[in-house]
Design an enzyme around this catalytic site. Structure first.
Site, PDB file in Angstrom:
ATOM      1  N   ASP A 212       1.839  -8.815  -3.474  1.00  0.00           N
ATOM      2  CA  ASP A 212       0.653  -8.177  -3.803  1.00  0.00           C
ATOM      3  C   ASP A 212      -0.160  -9.334  -4.676  1.00  0.00           C
ATOM      4  OD1 ASP A 212      -1.296  -6.414  -4.554  1.00  0.00           O
ATOM      5  OD2 ASP A 212       0.203  -5.000  -3.540  1.00  0.00           O
ATOM      6  N   HIS A 244      -4.601  -4.226  -8.676  1.00  0.00           N
ATOM      7  CA  HIS A 244      -3.896  -3.731  -7.379  1.00  0.00           C
ATOM      8  C   HIS A 244      -2.423  -3.726  -7.339  1.00  0.00           C
ATOM      9  CE1 HIS A 244      -2.902  -3.217  -3.267  1.00  0.00           C
ATOM     10  NE2 HIS A 244      -3.868  -2.393  -2.942  1.00  0.00           N
ATOM     11  N   ASN A 337      -7.003   0.976   6.344  1.00  0.00           N
ATOM     12  CA  ASN A 337      -7.819   1.972   5.862  1.00  0.00           C
ATOM     13  C   ASN A 337      -9.046   2.123   6.517  1.00  0.00           C
ATOM     14  OD1 ASN A 337      -6.089   2.884   3.184  1.00  0.00           O
ATOM     15  ND2 ASN A 337      -6.407   0.670   2.981  1.00  0.00           N
ATOM     16  N   SER A 419      -2.454   1.418   0.616  1.00  0.00           N
ATOM     17  CA  SER A 419      -1.836   0.809  -0.203  1.00  0.00           C
ATOM     18  C   SER A 419      -0.981   1.471  -1.365  1.00  0.00           C
ATOM     19  CB  SER A 419      -3.064   0.016  -1.285  1.00  0.00           C
ATOM     20  OG  SER A 419      -3.191  -1.422  -0.592  1.00  0.00           O
TER      21      SER A 419
END
Length: 476
Positions: A212, A244, A337, A419
């Site tokens: 990530d 994130h 998404n 996520s």
């Protein structure tokens, strides 16, 4: 064009001799002059600067090599309102500068909220408007048309400390305050509604990789191994600058060390952080993601979480996912998404793709999570998130709407997206694997990977949605 060179065994030793050079350092290979930008530690893969014509000549001149174009992938965050174009400025009407104050909470409990993105749209259909980020005093200055007295839409998306909110037809005044619902760590978000509070002693013996934006620092997170695998930054620069990756890690392995902190689904896992997003770059390179997957497997990780995707399919990443599966590890990947087909790398046939669900009302009154609600409802008053991608590649679903977790520098925030669903599924799977020693301790080969996937499928709970939206069901 930047290309990653992948090699047959017969030429691997030769490739390892090619090393990155300064800006003006060049190599000549098979009659093609190129510059080596970076080299992967795990297998000697090179990132090189080539034009398409040079790449074709190199491929033709050295059949033992594979040349793959560089591609970029993004964190799998849920979509939000953005200002896509600025309002037109008329010479006779210079723009006004409007200062807004953003607070977490209202009245005497209101606190200035920094790091909050504020979007003011003057034309919703075209995405015309402005946006800015609040400073340490919670203030954001925006240049708007002088005649604008009421905004069709105003949205505020905080990184930490509060829930996002959106307003329609909001009157605008200089110095006005916009208040967001303050974040309370004891609030029962969708994760807490669907699962009992973590015991804090689960997940021991399992290694989970977070591939990530980096992880931490955060008091609720213990990182056993951290690496920067961008190939162009120092390997020890693996901490998060975005938020994130730290949020993802907290969902998996947060242990609530601050007393009022966040506990993950498997607090005792050994977290490994692999940062694949470069500073200042809009996405993560396929070369960086490939290196992270391979390095995580070599470091002994059992479950690899990838809350990223969105680009075209890529043979470099697919090859690394296959390497993981053959080595007894499973890649858990966010489905994406866009509300459309499952994105790559979640749609790779060897990935465990995770869709996002929510629980109706599992957010404070007025919070922006309401926009992700869909019908019909499923079991536990659940719904498939409006943004969640869907398709035959979906293996499982997990909560991904209004998820509370850690943010770097000992903060906490709320995020939406597949996520967030992916690390919930990864954490749940980690604690199941930890309680199944006959699988955890089995030889690290493809049969072990299949056994881990069977554990996930066997325990999933049907929420009543089509398989293209939930796979086998909710991760349990």
């Amino acid at each position: 064009m930047a290309g990653g060179i992948f090699t047959s065994n017969s030429t691997q030793q030769w490739l390892r001799q090619l090393m990155p050079r300064p800006q003006d350092g060049m190599e000549t290979v098979a009659g093609v002059t190129l510059r080596v930008i970076a080299s992967a530690a795990s297998d000697g893969t090179k990132v090189v600067a080539l034009t398409p014509n040079e790449a074709a000549l190199l491929q033709a001149g050295m059949p033992g090599l594979r040349v793959v174009p560089e591609r970029r992938y993004l964190p799998a965050r849920a979509p939000r309102l953005r200002a896509l174009r600025k309002p037109a400025v008329k010479a006779a009407e210079p723009p006004q500068t409007l200062t807004l104050r953003v607070t977490a909470g209202e009245g005497q409990h209101a606190k200035p909220l920094p790091d909050c993105v504020v979007v003011v749209l003057t034309d919703v259909a075209t995405g015309t408007g402005v946006e800015g980020t609040s400073n340490a005093r919670g203030e954001v200055r925006l240049r708007l048309p002088a005649t604008l007295r009421q905004a069709p839409i105003v949205a505020a998306y905080p990184l930490h400390g509060a829930w996002a909110r959106e307003w329609r037809n909001l009157p605008l005044q200089a110095g006005m305050a916009i208040a967001l619902p303050a974040l309370e760590l004891g609030f029962a978000d969708a994760r807490r509604v669907l699962y009992e509070a973590p015991k804090g002693d689960e997940g021991g013996g399992v290694k989970v990789a977070v591939i990530d934006t980096g992880v931490g620092p955060h008091a609720d997170l213990r990182v056993a191994i951290g690496r920067n695998t961008t190939l162009v930054e120092p390997v020890d620069q693996w901490h998060d600058e975005d938020g994130h990756g730290t949020h993802v890690a907290g969902v998996i392995g947060g242990h609530g060390a601050t007393g009022q902190g966040v506990s993950g689904e498997a607090a005792q896992v050994r977290l490994h952080a692999y940062r694949v997003f470069e500073r200042g770059e809009g996405g993560a390179s396929n070369a960086a993601i490939r290196e992270a997957i391979r390095q995580a497997v070599l470091d002994g990780c059992d479950i690899l979480n990838m809350s990223l995707g969105g680009g075209d399919s890529d043979p470099a990443i697919s090859e690394a996912i296959q390497f993981a599966r053959l080595s007894g590890a499973v890649c858990v990947v966010a489905a994406g998404n866009e509300g459309g087909p499952v994105s790559f790398p979640a749609n790779d046939p060897l990935s465990l793709a995770v869709a996002a669900v929510g629980i109706k009302g599992a957010w404070p009154k007025g919070a922006a999570q309401q926009r992700h609600l869909t019908q019909p409802p499923g079991k536990h008053d659940s719904f498939v998130a409006r943004f969640s991608n869907r398709g035959p590649q979906i293996r499982q679903a997990a909560p991904g709407v209004g998820i509370i977790s850690t943010i770097h520098r000992d903060r906490y925030g709320v995020m939406d997206g597949t996520s967030m669903a992916s690390p919930v599924a990864a954490g749940v799977l980690a604690r199941v694997l930890a309680s199944t020693p006959e699988v955890l301790n089995s030889p690290r080969d493809a049969r072990r990977s299949e056994a881990i996937l069977e554990l996930a499928a066997r325990r999933a709970e049907d929420l009543g949605f089509p398989a293209t939206m939930q796979g086998k069901g909710l991760a349990r």
